[in-house]
Motif scaffolding. Structure first.
Motif, PDB file in Angstrom:
ATOM      1  N   ARG A 153      64.136  25.550  49.045  1.00 51.89           N
ATOM      2  CA  ARG A 153      64.674  24.798  47.909  1.00 51.89           C
ATOM      3  C   ARG A 153      65.269  25.683  46.829  1.00 51.89           C
ATOM      4  O   ARG A 153      65.990  25.223  45.967  1.00 51.89           O
ATOM      5  N   PHE A 154      64.955  26.956  46.877  1.00 51.16           N
ATOM      6  CA  PHE A 154      65.446  27.863  45.843  1.00 51.16           C
ATOM      7  C   PHE A 154      66.781  28.504  46.245  1.00 51.16           C
ATOM      8  O   PHE A 154      67.405  29.203  45.469  1.00 51.16           O
ATOM      9  N   ARG A 155      67.243  28.247  47.466  1.00 47.68           N
ATOM     10  CA  ARG A 155      68.346  29.052  47.992  1.00 47.68           C
ATOM     11  C   ARG A 155      69.639  28.968  47.192  1.00 47.68           C
ATOM     12  O   ARG A 155      70.401  29.922  47.146  1.00 47.68           O
ATOM     13  N   THR A 156      69.880  27.802  46.493  1.00 45.02           N
ATOM     14  CA  THR A 156      71.139  27.692  45.748  1.00 45.02           C
ATOM     15  C   THR A 156      71.191  28.634  44.544  1.00 45.02           C
ATOM     16  O   THR A 156      72.246  28.857  43.972  1.00 45.02           O
ATOM     17  N   ARG A 157      70.051  29.179  44.152  1.00 45.80           N
ATOM     18  CA  ARG A 157      70.051  30.098  43.007  1.00 45.80           C
ATOM     19  C   ARG A 157      69.487  31.461  43.377  1.00 45.80           C
ATOM     20  O   ARG A 157      69.347  32.332  42.521  1.00 45.80           O
ATOM     21  N   CYS A 158      69.155  31.640  44.649  1.00 49.36           N
ATOM     22  CA  CYS A 158      68.469  32.867  45.041  1.00 49.36           C
ATOM     23  C   CYS A 158      69.446  34.005  45.298  1.00 49.36           C
ATOM     24  O   CYS A 158      70.383  33.858  46.077  1.00 49.36           O
ATOM     25  N   HIS A 185      68.910  36.540  47.015  1.00 49.65           N
ATOM     26  CA  HIS A 185      68.689  37.144  48.338  1.00 49.65           C
ATOM     27  C   HIS A 185      68.898  36.161  49.482  1.00 49.65           C
ATOM     28  O   HIS A 185      68.501  36.450  50.615  1.00 49.65           O
ATOM     29  N   ALA A 186      69.478  35.005  49.188  1.00 50.63           N
ATOM     30  CA  ALA A 186      69.553  33.968  50.221  1.00 50.63           C
ATOM     31  C   ALA A 186      70.284  34.453  51.477  1.00 50.63           C
ATOM     32  O   ALA A 186      71.275  35.169  51.395  1.00 50.63           O
ATOM     33  N   MET A 187      69.730  34.068  52.642  1.00 50.47           N
ATOM     34  CA  MET A 187      70.319  34.451  53.936  1.00 50.47           C
ATOM     35  C   MET A 187      70.636  33.163  54.707  1.00 50.47           C
ATOM     36  O   MET A 187      70.281  32.078  54.273  1.00 50.47           O
ATOM     37  N   ALA A 188      71.259  33.335  55.862  1.00 52.47           N
ATOM     38  CA  ALA A 188      71.644  32.169  56.665  1.00 52.47           C
ATOM     39  C   ALA A 188      70.436  31.293  56.996  1.00 52.47           C
ATOM     40  O   ALA A 188      70.478  30.070  56.863  1.00 52.47           O
ATOM     41  N   ILE A 189      69.357  31.928  57.375  1.00 60.98           N
ATOM     42  CA  ILE A 189      68.172  31.163  57.809  1.00 60.98           C
ATOM     43  C   ILE A 189      67.613  30.294  56.682  1.00 60.98           C
ATOM     44  O   ILE A 189      67.003  29.243  56.926  1.00 60.98           O
ATOM     45  N   ALA A 241      69.014  28.334  54.661  1.00 56.95           N
ATOM     46  CA  ALA A 241      69.556  26.980  54.616  1.00 56.95           C
ATOM     47  C   ALA A 241      69.055  26.144  55.780  1.00 56.95           C
ATOM     48  O   ALA A 241      69.065  24.922  55.731  1.00 56.95           O
ATOM     49  N   GLU A 242      68.616  26.818  56.843  1.00 58.36           N
ATOM     50  CA  GLU A 242      68.244  26.100  58.057  1.00 58.36           C
ATOM     51  C   GLU A 242      66.769  25.729  58.114  1.00 58.36           C
ATOM     52  O   GLU A 242      66.399  24.646  58.544  1.00 58.36           O
ATOM     53  N   GLN A 243      65.927  26.661  57.719  1.00 58.70           N
ATOM     54  CA  GLN A 243      64.497  26.421  57.872  1.00 58.70           C
ATOM     55  C   GLN A 243      63.764  26.601  56.554  1.00 58.70           C
ATOM     56  O   GLN A 243      64.026  27.547  55.817  1.00 58.70           O
ATOM     57  N   ALA A 244      62.832  25.708  56.295  1.00 59.57           N
ATOM     58  CA  ALA A 244      61.972  25.897  55.136  1.00 59.57           C
ATOM     59  C   ALA A 244      61.042  27.074  55.437  1.00 59.57           C
ATOM     60  O   ALA A 244      60.456  27.139  56.515  1.00 59.57           O
ATOM     61  N   PRO A 245      60.931  28.028  54.529  1.00 58.38           N
ATOM     62  CA  PRO A 245      60.053  29.174  54.789  1.00 58.38           C
ATOM     63  C   PRO A 245      58.591  28.739  54.832  1.00 58.38           C
ATOM     64  O   PRO A 245      58.185  27.894  54.040  1.00 58.38           O
ATOM     65  N   PRO A 246      57.810  29.290  55.769  1.00 62.07           N
ATOM     66  CA  PRO A 246      56.402  28.894  55.849  1.00 62.07           C
ATOM     67  C   PRO A 246      55.572  29.494  54.707  1.00 62.07           C
ATOM     68  O   PRO A 246      55.938  30.514  54.132  1.00 62.07           O
ATOM     69  N   ALA A 275      56.087  31.579  49.940  1.00 61.26           N
ATOM     70  CA  ALA A 275      56.923  30.899  50.924  1.00 61.26           C
ATOM     71  C   ALA A 275      58.333  31.435  50.786  1.00 61.26           C
ATOM     72  O   ALA A 275      59.085  30.991  49.928  1.00 61.26           O
ATOM     73  N   CYS A 276      58.667  32.449  51.600  1.00 64.22           N
ATOM     74  CA  CYS A 276      59.999  33.046  51.512  1.00 64.22           C
ATOM     75  C   CYS A 276      60.295  33.794  52.802  1.00 64.22           C
ATOM     76  O   CYS A 276      59.443  34.521  53.310  1.00 64.22           O
ATOM     77  N   HIS A 277      61.506  33.627  53.314  1.00 62.51           N
ATOM     78  CA  HIS A 277      61.879  34.268  54.581  1.00 62.51           C
ATOM     79  C   HIS A 277      61.968  35.791  54.498  1.00 62.51           C
ATOM     80  O   HIS A 277      62.097  36.466  55.501  1.00 62.51           O
ATOM     81  N   LEU A 278      61.928  36.339  53.293  1.00 58.72           N
ATOM     82  CA  LEU A 278      61.967  37.804  53.175  1.00 58.72           C
ATOM     83  C   LEU A 278      60.671  38.438  53.677  1.00 58.72           C
ATOM     84  O   LEU A 278      60.621  39.633  53.942  1.00 58.72           O
ATOM     85  N   TYR A 279      59.622  37.646  53.779  1.00 60.09           N
ATOM     86  CA  TYR A 279      58.335  38.228  54.152  1.00 60.09           C
ATOM     87  C   TYR A 279      57.851  37.709  55.500  1.00 60.09           C
ATOM     88  O   TYR A 279      58.168  36.604  55.871  1.00 60.09           O
TER      89      TYR A 279
END
Ligand SMILES: Nc1ncnc2c1ncn2[C@@H]1O[C@H](COP(=O)(O)OP(=O)(O)OP(=O)(O)O)[C@@H](O)[C@H]1O
Ligand SMILES: Nc1ncnc2c1ncn2[C@@H]1O[C@H](COP(=O)(O)OP(=O)(O)O)[C@@H](O)[C@H]1O
Ligand code: SF4
Ligand code: SF4
Ligand SMILES: [Mg+2]
Ligand SMILES: [Mg+2]
Lengths: 346, 329
Positions: free
Chosen positions: B296-301, B303-307, B309-314, B325-329
């Motif tokens: 949900r933070f990707r529009t202002r992040c 560090h946003a990456m392709a993934i 937009a596709e998957q909610a980070p666990p 909850a972030c795909h960077l980790y």
């Protein structure tokens, strides 16, 4: 040197059912070109009334401007006619309020509200004003400026409305921008955007800013000088460094001791100011802070302290600065735990 | 008494958590086909005796989470576990007793006190609802509470408008304490107060926590105060929990890009602090009725990456006791 703005001995009262409120008492300060001057103090301390008087926004009645002068670029604003004042305001002084919803016209699209000032005060054609307004919307960081030009205030978020207000204030390339708690209603991340924007403007156009805020962090980061108000009076004023590192008024000490230290590894003990804000109906004849002051002496209740000069441009209205006053040990030493605790009811 | 029965149930499930939510959801249907997911699948536990700080932008769902926790609102889905038992599954009688142990203090000391009631009766609202005391005993209890929060017995006869903001907040605190709660949600208890009064209320809350053995959920905008008062902190954004850790780690090594931006936005009170490179987030928070896909933070992040937009980070424990909850980790 001539100051951009010079306020001397300003006194403003309000007639109310309860009696006459002394909202501003003997306030004197100046603002130079390109400078950011912050005003801090609790609610009701007279901050807004002070700047509203500068802007000619005090309703009379119930307001009464009892005395004082306000010189702006050598002109006494208090003696100008309404029409003359409007001209100065429209072309040289801009203002931003805490709640943009009350100052934006809800029935007019935002772009037109920006363009309006350009047409009346800068004699721009409709076409040119629109182009400039769109440019301003972009400059204050609102995305899709063309589309936003035609939207109403309620279609904007809080942060965007505040930026629209800034755009209106900037439309006239003001020499002085007065911002009354411009970020109080905003979230920290949006506050950061708005403050950054104001700082950029000040750097690029050398606009002077009067910034009213209750956030001492905002003061430390944006202002060069600070005025501390209490009970309608200026109790201390000086450079930001002086005020934070060498404060000389117990109310200023109280403010600094009331806020937590975000960076410190250790937990600082908060030392609140006890009691409640003063009653402006019947202010004591002495120091307005006396009922809450831990250091109050007999003289404080009897007689109003004068403005003691602490150093260059640093003044404090407190009897403790009189050479006959007793020493107060360690009354203020921010960040040192043992020192901070002194003076609390131990 | 019923309270004893309750304590038995609690005892049979001994653990450190006083309040726990599992996959909690609270949705509001605001129009036909428009739903706000104010709290969307949040699982956290609040430990006995701790102060759990909750921060996040306006509209991120902090108050909704707080109200749902204390039973002022029924969850859309998920469990609220108090002292080992799922509150949503309890019978009415027991639920009432559980709710008595969980109280809330509101942000606006003007709006939350009935202007037509005397302060004493406001404070006694809970006492009367639960029929705890009557007559002289009730009166004494009111006086005791007033003094406990730094007011005076004679204040009981007055009306709320005769008090300042800080005093009104004390009245709200006394009302919450009246039923001897174990858990208190303090929803921005100091936001409406002057700086000089905020510290009074914070110190009072801290004193009471020790003397009355309380556990707090402390909701606030002011990150400095949250750090000051909290043992652990949770960061919310658009109905989701973004990060959770102890207070020191959150401030020294924030993991989530939103937390990093939030911390970097706090104005520092040290005028000598080197001019920092601040992370200034672009844009506004998106509408909660139509949150971005994936993170949900990707529009202002930044560090946003392709993934993203596709998957909610666990929701992941990246370091011991430090969740994000972030795909960077
Ligand atoms: N009763 C309700 N009906 C409809 N929508 C609601 C209701 N309560 C909350 N919401 C919505 O849920 C979202 C979260 O609201 P909430 O009050 O929990 O935010 P918050 O984090 O406490 O914000 P703030 O910092 O402004 O207090 C918002 O979009 C809000 O408009
Ligand atoms: N229009 C008005 N009528 C009566 N009293 C007023 C009016 N405007 C301001 N005041 C009073 O003047 C005092 C200073 O107010 P203000 O300057 O708004 O304080 P603040 O420092 O919070 O901005 C307060 O006591 C306020 O109630
Ligand atoms: S003049 Fe007296 S009462 Fe006023 S601030 Fe100074 S010591 Fe305190
Ligand atoms: S998941 Fe992606 S968009 Fe979300 S915070 Fe992490 S990096 Fe940014
Ligand atoms: Mg004001
Ligand atoms: Mg809220």
């Amino acid at each position: 040197m001539d100051h951009l703005l010079e306020v001397n001995n300003l006194e403003v009262n309000f007639k109310t059912y309860g009696g006459e409120v002394k909202a501003v008492r003997d306030v004197s300060f100046h603002v130079d070109k390109g400078e950011v001057v912050a005003i801090v103090g609790e609610s009701g301390s007279g901050k807004s009334v002070t700047v509203q008087t500068i802007m000619g926004l005090i309703p009379t009645p119930p307001g009464i401007i009892k005395g004082g002068t306000i010189q702006f670029q050598g002109q006494d604003l208090l003696s100008l006619s309404k029409k003359e004042l409007r001209k100065v305001k429209g072309s040289k002084i801009g203002m931003i309020f805490q709640d943009p919803m009350t100052s934006l016209n809800p029935t007019m699209v935002v772009g037109k509200q920006i363009a309006e000032g350009l047409i009346t005060h800068q004699n721009l054609s409709k076409q040119a004003a629109k182009a400039r307004a769109i440019e301003l919307i972009k400059q204050v960081g609102i995305p899709n400026p063309e589309e936003r030009y035609g939207q109403y205030p309620h279609e904007f978020s809080g942060g965007m409305r505040q930026r629209a207000m800034i755009a209106i204030a900037l439309a006239c390339n003001p020499e002085l921008l007065i911002a009354d708690e411009p970020t109080t209603a905003l979230d920290v991340t949006i506050q950061a955007q708005v403050l950054e924007l104001m700082k950029d403007l000040q750097e690029q156009t050398n606009t002077a800013i009067i910034l009213i805020t209750h956030d001492l962090g905002v003061v430390a980061e944006t202002a060069q000088r600070v005025i501390v108000m209490y009970g309608g009076m200026m109790v201390e004023s000086g450079t930001v460094l002086e005020l934070f590192e060498n404060p000389k008024h117990p109310y200023t000490w109280g403010l600094l001791n009331s806020i937590p230290d975000v960076d410190g590894p250790e937990k600082k003990q908060l030392v609140p100011i006890e009691g409640s804000p003063p009653d402006l109906f019947s202010p004591p004849k002495g120091c307005p802070f006396a009922p809450r002051c831990k250091f109050a002496m007999d003289i404080c209740v009897e007689e109003m302290p004068g403005a003691y000069e602490i150093g260059e441009g640093h003044h404090a209205k407190c009897w403790l600065n009189d050479e006959r006053a007793p020493e107060v040990d360690h009354a203020f030493a921010p960040k040192k735990k043992e020192a901070v605790a002194v003076g609390s009811e131990a | 008494m019923m309270v004893e029965k309750l304590m038995e149930i609690g005892n049979s499930q001994l653990d450190d958590n006083l309040v726990e939510v599992r996959s909690l959801k609270k949705y509001f249907d605001i129009k036909k086909d428009v739903t706000v997911k104010s709290v969307d699948d949040i699982s956290i536990s609040i430990r006995k005796g701790e102060t759990f700080g909750l921060v996040g932008e306006s509209g991120s769902g902090k108050s909704t989470l707080g109200k749902t926790l204390v039973g002022l609102q029924a969850p859309t889905a998920g469990e609220v576990i108090y002292n080992g038992q799922d509150v949503t599954q309890l019978d009415k009688e027991t639920k009432k007793l559980v709710n008595k142990e969980m109280q809330i203090i509101f942000q606006d000391p003007h709006a939350s006190l009935n202007p037509r009631m005397r302060v004493g009766d406001i404070i006694a609202e809970g006492i009367d609802a639960y029929k705890l005391f009557k007559g002289k005993e009730r009166e004494n209890r009111i006086y005791e509470l007033l003094e406990r929060v730094g007011l005076r017995a004679e204040h009981a006869k007055r009306f709320p408008h005769e008090f300042s903001g800080g005093q009104r907040q004390r009245i709200g605190i006394a009302r919450a304490l009246a039923v001897e709660p174990k858990f208190i949600v303090a929803d921005e208890p100091i936001s409406a107060l002057d700086v000089s009064i905020q510290a009074q209320v914070i110190n009072l809350l801290e004193d009471l926590k020790d003397s009355e053995d309380l556990t707090y959920l402390f909701i606030a905008h002011d990150l400095g105060m949250v750090k000051h008062i909290s043992d652990r902190i949770g960061v919310m954004y658009l109905g989701k929990m973004m990060e959770l850790s102890n207070s020191d780690d959150m401030f020294t090594k924030p993991l989530h890009p939103y937390t990093q931006a939030l911390l970097s936005a706090i104005p520092k009170t040290d005028p000598r602090a080197a001019k920092r490179e601040r992370i200034v987030l672009a844009g506004d928070p998106p509408s909660p009725t139509n949150p971005p896909s994936g993170c949900r933070f990707r529009t202002r992040c930044p560090h946003a990456m392709a993934i993203c937009a596709e998957q909610a980070p666990p929701w992941k424990e990246v370091e011991p006791e430090h969740w994000t909850a972030c795909h960077l980790y």
